[in-house]
Write a protein that holds these residues in place. Structure first.
Motif, PDB file in Angstrom:
ATOM      1  N   ASN A 326      12.350   7.161   0.312  1.00  0.00           N
ATOM      2  CA  ASN A 326      11.025   7.483  -0.249  1.00  0.00           C
ATOM      3  C   ASN A 326       9.692   6.596   0.349  1.00  0.00           C
ATOM      4  OD1 ASN A 326      12.526   9.114  -1.433  1.00  0.00           O
ATOM      5  ND2 ASN A 326      11.807   8.620  -3.670  1.00  0.00           N
ATOM      6  N   ASP A 327       9.879   5.595   1.290  1.00  0.00           N
ATOM      7  CA  ASP A 327       8.824   4.850   1.843  1.00  0.00           C
ATOM      8  C   ASP A 327       8.594   5.584   3.224  1.00  0.00           C
ATOM      9  OD1 ASP A 327       7.064   3.146   2.629  1.00  0.00           O
ATOM     10  OD2 ASP A 327       8.264   1.317   2.201  1.00  0.00           O
ATOM     11  N   LEU A 328       7.455   6.461   3.103  1.00  0.00           N
ATOM     12  CA  LEU A 328       7.037   6.964   4.184  1.00  0.00           C
ATOM     13  C   LEU A 328       6.320   6.267   5.455  1.00  0.00           C
ATOM     14  CD1 LEU A 328       6.392  10.412   2.988  1.00  0.00           C
ATOM     15  CD2 LEU A 328       8.453   9.761   3.675  1.00  0.00           C
ATOM     16  N   SER A 329       5.911   5.051   4.920  1.00  0.00           N
ATOM     17  CA  SER A 329       5.105   4.040   5.863  1.00  0.00           C
ATOM     18  C   SER A 329       5.828   3.123   6.924  1.00  0.00           C
ATOM     19  CB  SER A 329       4.237   3.183   4.787  1.00  0.00           C
ATOM     20  OG  SER A 329       5.098   2.299   4.060  1.00  0.00           O
ATOM     21  N   ILE A 330       7.257   3.290   6.761  1.00  0.00           N
ATOM     22  CA  ILE A 330       8.177   2.275   7.540  1.00  0.00           C
ATOM     23  C   ILE A 330       8.437   3.127   8.771  1.00  0.00           C
ATOM     24  CG2 ILE A 330      10.262   1.362   7.799  1.00  0.00           C
ATOM     25  CD1 ILE A 330      10.618   1.419   4.754  1.00  0.00           C
ATOM     26  N   LYS A 331       8.187   2.383   9.906  1.00  0.00           N
ATOM     27  CA  LYS A 331       8.312   2.518  11.221  1.00  0.00           C
ATOM     28  C   LYS A 331       9.773   2.900  11.439  1.00  0.00           C
ATOM     29  CE  LYS A 331       6.980   2.150  16.067  1.00  0.00           C
ATOM     30  NZ  LYS A 331       5.973   1.434  17.036  1.00  0.00           N
ATOM     31  N   ARG A 332      10.131   3.844  11.736  1.00  0.00           N
ATOM     32  CA  ARG A 332      12.004   3.653  11.919  1.00  0.00           C
ATOM     33  C   ARG A 332      12.448   3.776  13.400  1.00  0.00           C
ATOM     34  NH1 ARG A 332      13.144   5.301   6.576  1.00  0.00           N
ATOM     35  NH2 ARG A 332      11.324   5.957   5.678  1.00  0.00           N
ATOM     36  N   PHE A 461       6.598  16.524   7.288  1.00  0.00           N
ATOM     37  CA  PHE A 461       6.159  15.499   6.578  1.00  0.00           C
ATOM     38  C   PHE A 461       5.347  15.867   5.449  1.00  0.00           C
ATOM     39  CE2 PHE A 461       3.024  11.893   6.482  1.00  0.00           C
ATOM     40  CZ  PHE A 461       4.217  10.699   6.553  1.00  0.00           C
ATOM     41  N   LYS A 465       6.016  14.409   1.756  1.00  0.00           N
ATOM     42  CA  LYS A 465       5.070  13.918   0.674  1.00  0.00           C
ATOM     43  C   LYS A 465       4.979  14.747  -0.673  1.00  0.00           C
ATOM     44  CE  LYS A 465       1.346  13.993   3.469  1.00  0.00           C
ATOM     45  NZ  LYS A 465      -0.103  13.610   3.973  1.00  0.00           N
ATOM     46  N   SER A 469       5.669  12.521  -4.148  1.00  0.00           N
ATOM     47  CA  SER A 469       4.711  12.419  -5.168  1.00  0.00           C
ATOM     48  C   SER A 469       5.118  13.052  -6.504  1.00  0.00           C
ATOM     49  CB  SER A 469       3.425  13.370  -4.604  1.00  0.00           C
ATOM     50  OG  SER A 469       3.806  14.774  -4.531  1.00  0.00           O
ATOM     51  N   SER A 472       9.346  10.580  -7.295  1.00  0.00           N
ATOM     52  CA  SER A 472       9.364   9.475  -6.698  1.00  0.00           C
ATOM     53  C   SER A 472      10.326   8.614  -7.337  1.00  0.00           C
ATOM     54  CB  SER A 472       8.014   8.629  -7.001  1.00  0.00           C
ATOM     55  OG  SER A 472       7.771   8.548  -8.440  1.00  0.00           O
TER      56      SER A 472
END
Length: 596
Positions: A326-332, A461, A465, A469, A472
């Protein structure tokens, strides 16, 4: 065979013949066994007289008794003639009754000589052949032909008997005549000869000049050649998910484990590595074709085994766990080799359907994992309620175990679920926009068309989100994570549109496996049973046999407006699904606006 010329004591409708005479008659025939001798004897009796249909039935009925008696006594005598005659001397002295001929021709009429079988003709002319010389027969035939007007046939017959070898020459000449006047070669056979002999157009026309009736003209060959050239729309298989194109490589009757799966992958990869380029040469020009194979018809279990991913809750592409989904900010960072496995479209549809169901079960407690009995009871009651409503309103039986294998959450059930996202949202309580977006995403990846990857990635994407939202507290499932966050990357890696790389054909083959085992396999041996199944699978997927099937008209898929905007081909059916259009304007049961 002439019976003894005496009537039976009971009347004048029958004649008698001794059993010994029947036996002697059939033993004179050079036949391999008793059965054939008896059949010959019966035929002789039936064809001897002009019997009516009723008399024929009576004679057959009477002879069946004699026939069985001969067989029984012959077997009892150890099939030795001396022993048979000694033990049955008294019985052979008995008689057998046959009906008298019906001279009034009440029964079956006599056939003309031209309609008789070869055997009957030989029988009727036997006496004539034995008493008249060959020269006299030939002369009579010539005179008869000439008197009837067939003078050419009479002259040919005269020439044939002049020399013993004359007949052989006539036979060869006639065979050559038939060969010259054979039917014309088919265009396909002519083209095959043209290619195999590496002929040019000029060479073919020279050959054709020798017999224009036998070889089709070059214009016809050109039309046949065009059928072999790929057309603009024929580069892609029109039915990529058809089980008829799913050809088995081998069948192993072992337990499916991670080690056996990896062994199979290694086995296939070794064959792929050993492939050589196909080289074609024509008129001095050579062309080399490189074959590129990819593992696409696989499910999640195989993907995890191939990438050494121990947990099914872990993403085999980026290695993320549910805590990070659920952490979309991580660069994978992704494993480039894992991208070649595709998206497992058929299973993805089912897994997304199940993820919505399981999410809806936990909505009252809003917990991903729960251990208290109170929470378990609430979730269980919620599940029963949703199952009941689905069955009453849609007729679908969801999430119910099936005997011997799996549950009712199959491909057809998931299709029905996403076909009506508004009703699905109302029953499950899950946000309509999320379900609708998942439906559009499934339409796009299963379309078989090229996709605008930038638009698709942005659309996915946005769906991720929306999920985070609203929910979570519940991590995105591994399949949803793979499609929403890695879907565009996987599609970019694929050689063909991702919809053509579905595992649906292999899964559909399972029902054929069960059908072939039930109807076309031997059951006395496990080895023979599986061999029969494999042979039938190979037969039903044979490329030549499959190519002879009638052309199946393409189904006109109707895409939603959002799906059309993400697809590239210009030949897409732009007719929107009416139900989708209604859902876009109906806001009565939804708090949020539909996705743009």
């Amino acid at each position: 065979m002439d019976p003894e010329n005496r009537d039976t004591p009971g009347g004048s409708n029958y004649r008698v013949i001794s059993r010994k005479r029947l036996y002697d008659k059939m033993q004179q025939q050079n036949l391999p066994n008793l059965e054939e001798k008896l059949n010959y004897l019966e035929n002789e009796l039936l064809t001897h007289g002009d019997y009516s249909q009723e008399q024929i039935r009576e004679l057959k009925n009477k002879f069946s008794y004699i026939k069985s008696e001969f067989k029984r006594r012959w077997s009892k005598g150890k099939r030795q003639e001396d022993k048979f005659l000694k033990e049955n001397a008294d019985w052979l002295q008995g008689t057998f009754q046959i009906p008298k001929s019906s001279h009034g021709r009440v029964g079956r009429p006599l056939k003309p000589f031209s309609e008789l079988s070869e055997r009957s003709r030989r029988r009727k002319t036997e006496q004539l052949r034995n008493t008249v010389s060959k020269e006299a027969l030939v002369h009579a035939a010539k005179a008869s032909l000439q008197s009837s007007g067939n003078r050419d046939a009479s002259q040919v017959l005269t020439e044939l008997v002049k020399s013993p070898k004359r007949g052989t020459k006539y036979k060869k000449a006639y065979a050559t005549h038939l060969q010259v006047n054979a039917t014309q070669l088919t265009p396909l056979r002519s083209l095959s000869m043209f290619v195999e002999a590496d002929l040019s157009r000029k060479q073919y026309e020279v050959i054709r000049d020798s017999n224009k009736k036998y070889y089709p003209c070059y214009t016809i060959l050109q039309k046949e050649k065009r059928k072999c050239y790929p057309q603009k729309e024929s580069y892609h298989n029109p039915t990529p998910s058809s089980p008829r194109y799913c050809r088995p490589i081998r069948l192993r009757f072992i337990k499916e484990t991670t080690d056996t799966t990896n062994n199979e992958i290694k086995y296939i990869q070794n064959q792929i590595d050993a492939l050589e380029n196909s080289v074609f040469t024509r008129e001095g020009i050579s062309a080399s074709v490189k074959h590129t194979m990819a593992f696409t018809m696989v499910d999640g279990k195989v993907c995890n085994a191939a990438t050494q991913t121990a947990s099914t809750m872990k993403c085999y592409i980026c290695g993320a766990t549910p805590k990070l989904f659920n952490d979309l900010s991580i660069k994978r960072d992704v494993d480039s080799d894992a991208l070649s496995f595709g998206l497992s479209i058929l299973h993805a549809r089912i897994r997304l359907f199940e993820s919505i169901l399981h999410l809806s079960y936990k909505l009252p407690v809003k917990k991903w994992q729960f251990r208290s009995e109170a929470d378990k009871t609430v979730v269980k009651e919620r599940k029963v309620e949703i199952q009941k409503v689905f069955r009453e309103e849609t007729g679908l039986i969801v999430d119910v175990p099936k005997a011997n294998f799996g549950n009712t959450n199959d491909g057809n059930t998931s299709r029905r679920f996403f076909a009506e996202p508004q009703k699905a949202s109302k029953i499950t309580g899950v946000d309509f926009n999320l379900i609708y977006r998942l439906k559009i995403i499934l339409e796009v990846i299963s379309s078989g068309h090229k996709v605008d990857l930038k638009k698709f990635a942005d659309y996915c994407f946005e769906a991720a989100k929306i999920y985070i939202s609203l929910y979570s507290w519940h991590p995105i499932t591994p399949t949803m994570h793979k499609i929403l966050l890695h879907g565009a990357t996987v599609m970019e890696k694929a050689l063909l549109p991702i919809g053509m790389l579905s595992e649906e054909a292999a899964e559909a083959r399972n029902k054929y496996f069960r059908m072939y085992r039930n109807s076309f396999a031997r059951k006395f041996s496990r080895v023979e049973c599986n061999l029969d199944i494999l042979n039938r699978l190979l037969l039903s997927s044979d490329p030549l046999i499959t190519s002879l099937r009638p052309t199946i008209p393409k189904s006109s898929k109707r895409f939603s407006k959002e799906a059309i905007e993400m697809l590239i081909p210009a030949d897409i059916n732009t007719n929107m699904d009416n139900s989708d259009s209604e859902e876009l304007t109906d806001k009565e049961d939804n708090e949020s606006e539909p996705c743009p």
